[in-house]
Design a protein around this motif. Structure first.
Motif, PDB file in Angstrom:
ATOM      1  N   HIS A 545      14.708   7.427   8.264  1.00  0.00           N
ATOM      2  CA  HIS A 545      14.613   7.175   9.744  1.00  0.00           C
ATOM      3  C   HIS A 545      15.378   6.387  11.199  1.00  0.00           C
ATOM      4  CE1 HIS A 545      11.910   3.976  11.195  1.00  0.00           C
ATOM      5  NE2 HIS A 545      11.340   4.638   9.654  1.00  0.00           N
ATOM      6  N   GLY A 546      16.206   7.097  11.978  1.00  0.00           N
ATOM      7  CA  GLY A 546      16.817   5.865  12.383  1.00  0.00           C
ATOM      8  C   GLY A 546      17.868   4.795  12.009  1.00  0.00           C
ATOM      9  N   THR A 547      18.520   5.748  11.062  1.00  0.00           N
ATOM     10  CA  THR A 547      19.578   5.824  10.072  1.00  0.00           C
ATOM     11  C   THR A 547      20.811   6.352  10.421  1.00  0.00           C
ATOM     12  OG1 THR A 547      19.922   6.614   8.312  1.00  0.00           O
ATOM     13  CG2 THR A 547      18.156   3.664   8.679  1.00  0.00           C
ATOM     14  N   ASN A 548      22.053   5.674  10.019  1.00  0.00           N
ATOM     15  CA  ASN A 548      23.706   7.045  10.116  1.00  0.00           C
ATOM     16  C   ASN A 548      22.834   7.576   9.406  1.00  0.00           C
ATOM     17  OD1 ASN A 548      25.783   7.718  10.280  1.00  0.00           O
ATOM     18  ND2 ASN A 548      27.061   6.074  11.870  1.00  0.00           N
ATOM     19  N   PRO A 549      23.058   9.106   9.644  1.00  0.00           N
ATOM     20  CA  PRO A 549      22.369  10.216   8.553  1.00  0.00           C
ATOM     21  C   PRO A 549      24.204  10.496   7.665  1.00  0.00           C
ATOM     22  CG  PRO A 549      23.305  11.215  10.640  1.00  0.00           C
ATOM     23  CD  PRO A 549      22.959   9.316  11.019  1.00  0.00           C
ATOM     24  N   ARG A 550      25.132  10.240   8.066  1.00  0.00           N
ATOM     25  CA  ARG A 550      26.335   9.687   7.313  1.00  0.00           C
ATOM     26  C   ARG A 550      26.455   8.945   6.340  1.00  0.00           C
ATOM     27  NH1 ARG A 550      30.475  12.655   9.966  1.00  0.00           N
ATOM     28  NH2 ARG A 550      29.983  13.403  11.710  1.00  0.00           N
ATOM     29  N   LEU A 551      25.234   7.832   6.434  1.00  0.00           N
ATOM     30  CA  LEU A 551      24.805   6.771   4.617  1.00  0.00           C
ATOM     31  C   LEU A 551      23.285   6.695   4.977  1.00  0.00           C
ATOM     32  CD1 LEU A 551      25.922   3.789   7.015  1.00  0.00           C
ATOM     33  CD2 LEU A 551      27.188   4.842   5.182  1.00  0.00           C
ATOM     34  N   GLY A 552      22.389   7.167   5.987  1.00  0.00           N
ATOM     35  CA  GLY A 552      21.521   7.716   5.257  1.00  0.00           C
ATOM     36  C   GLY A 552      20.325   9.090   4.291  1.00  0.00           C
ATOM     37  N   GLY A 553      21.270   9.892   4.656  1.00  0.00           N
ATOM     38  CA  GLY A 553      21.125  10.768   4.059  1.00  0.00           C
ATOM     39  C   GLY A 553      22.377  10.662   1.902  1.00  0.00           C
ATOM     40  N   LYS A 554      23.020   9.670   1.659  1.00  0.00           N
ATOM     41  CA  LYS A 554      23.499   9.473   1.253  1.00  0.00           C
ATOM     42  C   LYS A 554      22.571   8.506   0.273  1.00  0.00           C
ATOM     43  CE  LYS A 554      25.960   8.146  -2.844  1.00  0.00           C
ATOM     44  NZ  LYS A 554      26.400   8.490  -3.883  1.00  0.00           N
ATOM     45  N   TYR A 555      21.821   7.950   0.370  1.00  0.00           N
ATOM     46  CA  TYR A 555      20.604   6.579   0.792  1.00  0.00           C
ATOM     47  C   TYR A 555      19.843   7.602  -0.331  1.00  0.00           C
ATOM     48  CZ  TYR A 555      22.339   2.343   1.908  1.00  0.00           C
ATOM     49  OH  TYR A 555      22.724   0.748   1.678  1.00  0.00           O
ATOM     50  N   VAL A 556      19.075   8.467   0.503  1.00  0.00           N
ATOM     51  CA  VAL A 556      17.336   9.622  -0.291  1.00  0.00           C
ATOM     52  C   VAL A 556      18.216  10.062  -1.424  1.00  0.00           C
ATOM     53  CG1 VAL A 556      16.410  11.184   0.670  1.00  0.00           C
ATOM     54  CG2 VAL A 556      16.897   9.673   2.607  1.00  0.00           C
ATOM     55  N   SER A 557      19.352  10.628  -1.121  1.00  0.00           N
ATOM     56  CA  SER A 557      20.288  11.158  -2.772  1.00  0.00           C
ATOM     57  C   SER A 557      19.525  10.220  -3.525  1.00  0.00           C
ATOM     58  CB  SER A 557      21.595  11.661  -2.450  1.00  0.00           C
ATOM     59  OG  SER A 557      21.832  12.479  -3.849  1.00  0.00           O
ATOM     60  N   MET A 558      21.086   8.963  -3.486  1.00  0.00           N
ATOM     61  CA  MET A 558      20.686   7.909  -4.699  1.00  0.00           C
ATOM     62  C   MET A 558      18.855   7.605  -4.785  1.00  0.00           C
ATOM     63  SD  MET A 558      23.772   5.496  -2.956  1.00  0.00           S
ATOM     64  CE  MET A 558      23.041   4.469  -4.687  1.00  0.00           C
ATOM     65  N   LEU A 559      18.390   7.708  -3.775  1.00  0.00           N
ATOM     66  CA  LEU A 559      17.113   7.097  -4.109  1.00  0.00           C
ATOM     67  C   LEU A 559      16.032   8.577  -5.007  1.00  0.00           C
ATOM     68  CD1 LEU A 559      15.515   5.827  -0.767  1.00  0.00           C
ATOM     69  CD2 LEU A 559      16.011   4.704  -2.933  1.00  0.00           C
ATOM     70  N   ALA A 560      16.366   9.771  -5.401  1.00  0.00           N
ATOM     71  CA  ALA A 560      15.854  10.446  -5.716  1.00  0.00           C
ATOM     72  C   ALA A 560      16.537  11.025  -7.245  1.00  0.00           C
ATOM     73  CB  ALA A 560      16.161  12.082  -4.785  1.00  0.00           C
ATOM     74  N   GLU A 561      18.207  10.742  -6.741  1.00  0.00           N
ATOM     75  CA  GLU A 561      18.301  10.291  -8.759  1.00  0.00           C
ATOM     76  C   GLU A 561      18.073   9.366  -9.037  1.00  0.00           C
ATOM     77  OE1 GLU A 561      22.729   9.902  -7.964  1.00  0.00           O
ATOM     78  OE2 GLU A 561      22.837  12.136  -6.738  1.00  0.00           O
ATOM     79  N   ALA A 562      17.739   8.065  -9.098  1.00  0.00           N
ATOM     80  CA  ALA A 562      17.088   6.859  -9.143  1.00  0.00           C
ATOM     81  C   ALA A 562      15.366   7.055  -9.908  1.00  0.00           C
ATOM     82  CB  ALA A 562      17.194   5.456  -8.179  1.00  0.00           C
ATOM     83  N   GLY A 563      14.707   8.416  -9.222  1.00  0.00           N
ATOM     84  CA  GLY A 563      13.246   8.419  -9.883  1.00  0.00           C
ATOM     85  C   GLY A 563      12.075   7.989  -8.933  1.00  0.00           C
ATOM     86  N   VAL A 564      12.635   7.496  -7.330  1.00  0.00           N
ATOM     87  CA  VAL A 564      12.248   5.999  -6.801  1.00  0.00           C
ATOM     88  C   VAL A 564      11.049   7.609  -6.003  1.00  0.00           C
ATOM     89  CG1 VAL A 564      11.806   5.240  -4.206  1.00  0.00           C
ATOM     90  CG2 VAL A 564      13.535   4.360  -6.374  1.00  0.00           C
ATOM     91  N   LYS A 565       9.904   7.343  -6.306  1.00  0.00           N
ATOM     92  CA  LYS A 565       9.230   8.220  -5.215  1.00  0.00           C
ATOM     93  C   LYS A 565       8.985   7.888  -4.139  1.00  0.00           C
ATOM     94  CE  LYS A 565       5.517   6.719  -8.027  1.00  0.00           C
ATOM     95  NZ  LYS A 565       6.583   7.020  -9.400  1.00  0.00           N
ATOM     96  N   MET A 566       9.397   8.917  -3.277  1.00  0.00           N
ATOM     97  CA  MET A 566       9.144   8.590  -1.634  1.00  0.00           C
ATOM     98  C   MET A 566       8.360   9.271  -1.193  1.00  0.00           C
ATOM     99  SD  MET A 566      13.397   9.832  -0.833  1.00  0.00           S
ATOM    100  CE  MET A 566      14.007  10.234  -2.076  1.00  0.00           C
ATOM    101  N   TYR A 567       7.612   8.547   0.051  1.00  0.00           N
ATOM    102  CA  TYR A 567       6.309   9.534   0.929  1.00  0.00           C
ATOM    103  C   TYR A 567       6.627   9.208   2.380  1.00  0.00           C
ATOM    104  CZ  TYR A 567       4.000   8.596  -3.694  1.00  0.00           C
ATOM    105  OH  TYR A 567       3.407   8.289  -4.356  1.00  0.00           O
ATOM    106  N   PRO A 568       7.038   9.889   2.654  1.00  0.00           N
ATOM    107  CA  PRO A 568       7.721  10.105   4.619  1.00  0.00           C
ATOM    108  C   PRO A 568       6.251   9.741   4.885  1.00  0.00           C
ATOM    109  CG  PRO A 568       8.439  12.148   3.589  1.00  0.00           C
ATOM    110  CD  PRO A 568       7.667  11.306   2.213  1.00  0.00           C
ATOM    111  N   ARG A 569       5.781   9.933   6.507  1.00  0.00           N
ATOM    112  CA  ARG A 569       4.786   9.519   6.784  1.00  0.00           C
ATOM    113  C   ARG A 569       3.312   9.284   6.556  1.00  0.00           C
ATOM    114  NH1 ARG A 569       8.643  13.788   7.304  1.00  0.00           N
ATOM    115  NH2 ARG A 569       7.117  14.990   6.272  1.00  0.00           N
ATOM    116  N   THR A 570       3.943   8.220   6.178  1.00  0.00           N
ATOM    117  CA  THR A 570       2.629   7.560   5.332  1.00  0.00           C
ATOM    118  C   THR A 570       2.612   6.109   5.372  1.00  0.00           C
ATOM    119  OG1 THR A 570       2.746   8.975   2.697  1.00  0.00           O
ATOM    120  CG2 THR A 570       1.940   7.591   2.973  1.00  0.00           C
TER     121      THR A 570
END
Length: 645
Positions: A545-570
């Motif tokens: 949230h609050g990041t540039n979507p042209r960068l933030g989306g890439k980070y989220v994609s990389m986190l998913a590929e790396a197997g990082v568990k993400m907990y939004p609104r937590t």
């Protein structure tokens, strides 16, 4: 001098004095009624005056405002806009350059209240609204409006036209099997999906006259794998448009579903679209325009010499340094202010506090203020100024003040200048970021700033130096643990995300919970996952949230590929002996952790304020120690204060 860049060349009947094109930079600066602002016009003309062979006048809307609000865009949808555009073209011609009118249609990601349209009614990842699927009758209206717009462009004196058929906007949506699921004559086969672009191209030729060169700026690969348009089929569409009369092709890849692919930010390598150019070269003899992180002169020259491209389009490199062409021609490449790939130029919507509103640039705070920034007046009353803090804000202020004639000393408590930017630029994919500090340090050295590293400032030093004014640029420090309960003598280690990124956190164990899902948190999580650890990221809001979507989306994609568990609104509830207790989906969940990493923001470092006030020394605060922001704000504040004092 780079020889190939400065050879004349032709697109259709139009000869250009060199191979450098100022690409379509949507400056988002208009009067709201379809006219470019004076600031935007001056910005375009400056790139012409300093040597670009062709200036793209970007994003001209071909639809009347009744159907598509002009908003921040300029229009060519009515004859009344011709005089305004003719004035711009005349200015470009007077500067010795040629002018190209870019025309396209957005389709989706429209202003609030404006209907979104697409080839098919389908949900896209980047917005909730399902667009209206254009009818054949509505498609024909677009074609007619493009023909009329092309006629107006010719009457305004433009030398070339450009059809925007890329980046997941409307025309390229029709080409892609991902976004075009129609079963009529505008969908299905390659020929049918290319029909809309072909008919628009033919309409533009009819409207402007067969001799008017038309460039097609085209996505030849959606970069979605087998879900979307791939380069083999993209090349078949190139051949179709070649036969239909296209005079040149401006080649790129990517679509809005993965915004980071169309923005060529710091994740992308230099010359990212070179392989696509090589494929297109096999199927057409028309001139090719290369783009995509070609701002390093040696690389741009090599694309021409190798035959990958016939012209080089530079958008952000010329935004970052309007003197790029002159510096290359004179052999002064060392002083080019290089684009760092931060794509802050595309974050204008979240920067409504910047005046004038519109596109801004981290390394060039003069964007849309070119006339004022072209001259740096000498100081009327030179003073002894102490700058405290060697981050981007402090270095920029120091260099600007010294160039104006002030006697400037900069004090940095660490062993090197850079401040928080050293952490921001540390990741392996941020090579372009690591060019910023040397550039700012060079500015200080050439301006005559006296720099003292490893030198904390305290009351005794202030009394010794007794400056006329202090510029406080001490940045910010990481926030500590939020006010939650934690065990007194047990539980996981607690470290800062910055220390993880910089390799100072020590052994974090096998299980890690990162608190905070913005840039620092996501980068720390990627580091830890790369070390083989089990990583979870929590945030009270969405991840990125609050990041540039042209960068933030890439980070989220990389986190998913790396197997990082993400907990939004937590939210984090407390630190337990076993890890972190959180509220996930309104349920109490305990995430096991050997280490909890904090990435919950920063607070201004203002410890020196009471010292300065006690000593009676006048001071000004800039950068994060005044208001938490990013490097764009920091450098802009430093440059502005340097001109003010």
């Amino acid at each position: 001098m780079r020889q190939a860049l400065f050879q004349p060349g032709s697109i259709g009947r139009t000869e250009l004095k060199n191979r450098i094109i100022y690409s379509s930079m949507l400056l988002r600066s208009s009067d709201g009624r379809g006219h470019f602002s004076d600031a935007a016009v001056q910005s375009l003309l400056m790139r012409a005056e300093h040597g670009a062979g062709l200036i793209t006048v970007p994003g001209l809307v071909s639809r009347p405002a009744a159907d598509a609000a002009y908003g921040l865009s300029a229009s060519i949808a009515e004859d009344s806009f011709i005089p305004h555009l003719k004035g711009i073209v005349d200015g470009i011609h007077a500067a010795g350059a040629k002018a190209m009118a870019q025309m396209g249609a957005r389709g989706t990601r429209m202003a609030e209240g404006v209907r979104t349209v697409a080839p098919s009614a389908m949900r896209f990842a980047y917005e909730d609204a399902v667009p209206h699927a254009l009818t054949i009758e509505e498609i024909q209206i677009y074609i007619r409006e493009f023909e009329l717009a092309a006629r107006r462009a010719a009457e305004a004196g433009f030398d070339l036209l450009e059809l925007h058929a890329c980046t997941g906007k409307l025309v390229s949506m029709f080409m892609s099997p991902y976004s075009n699921r129609r079963t009529d004559e505008y969908g299905g086969s390659t020929e049918n999906r290319a029909r809309f672009a072909r008919e628009l191209l033919e309409a533009m030729k009819r409207g402007a006259g067969r001799n008017m060169p038309v460039v097609v700026r085209m996505t030849v690969d959606d970069l979605l794998g087998d879900l979307g348009l791939q380069v083999d089929e993209g090349c078949r569409i190139i051949s179709i448009l070649d036969r239909a009369g296209a005079d040149a092709f401006h080649v790129l890849g990517g679509t809005q579903e993965k915004l980071w692919n169309i923005s060529a930010g710091y994740f992308q390598p230099e010359g990212v679209f070179g392989p696509l150019l090589a494929e297109v070269r096999r199927v057409t003899q028309k001139p090719l325009i290369g783009m995509g992180k070609l701002g390093r002169p040696e690389l741009a020259e090599s694309f021409l010499q190798k035959g990958l491209a016939d012209f080089i389009a530079l958008g952000r490199p010329l935004l970052a340094d309007p003197l790029w062409v002159e510096k290359v021609r004179s052999g002064d490449e060392a002083h080019i202010r290089s684009c760092i790939g931060c794509v802050n130029c595309l974050s204008f919507a979240s920067r409504k506090d910047i005046t004038p509103f519109g596109v801004s640039c981290t390394v060039n705070p003069g964007v849309l203020r070119e006339p004022a920034y072209a001259v740096l007046p000498p100081a009327r009353n030179p003073r002894r100024i102490m700058v405290i803090g060697g981050g981007p804000a402090g270095m920029t202020a120091a260099a600007t003040l010294a160039r104006r004639g002030h006697c400037v000393e900069l004090y940095e408590k660490e062993a090197e200048t850079g401040g928080q930017w050293l952490t921001a630029s540390h990741a392996p994919y941020k090579g372009a970021y690591r060019t910023l500090v040397p550039m700012l340090r060079r500015d200080m050295d050439e301006a005559g700033v006296h720099v003292f590293c490893n030198t904390p400032v305290d009351a005794s030093l202030l009394k010794e130096r007794r400056p006329d004014l202090v510029v406080l640029a001490t940045g910010a420090v990481p926030q500590g643990l939020p006010p939650v309960r934690r065990p007194e003598n047990d539980g996981p280690r607690i470290v800062q995300g910055n220390d993880v990124i910089m390799g100072r956190a020590g052994d974090c164990g096998g299980r890690v919970v990162v608190v905070g899902g913005r840039y620092v948190g996501m980068e720390a999580a990627l580091v830890l996952a790369g070390e083989g650890r089990d990583v979870s990221v929590i945030d009270m809001e969405d991840i990125a949230h609050g990041t540039n979507p042209r960068l933030g989306g890439k980070y989220v994609s990389m986190l998913a590929e790396a197997g990082v568990k993400m907990y939004p609104r937590t939210p984090l509830l407390e630190i337990t002996r076993r890890g972190a207790a959180v509220s996930f989906c309104n349920a109490f969940v305990e995430l096991p952790a050997d280490t909890v990493v904090l990435a919950v923001g920063v607070r201004p470092a203002v410890d020196l304020v009471p010292v300065l006030e006690a000593e009676g020394i006048p001071y000004r605060r800039i950068g994060d120690c005044r208001n938490i922001g990013d490097a764009l704000y920091a450098i802009r504040e430093g440059a502005d204060l340097g001109r003010e004092l």
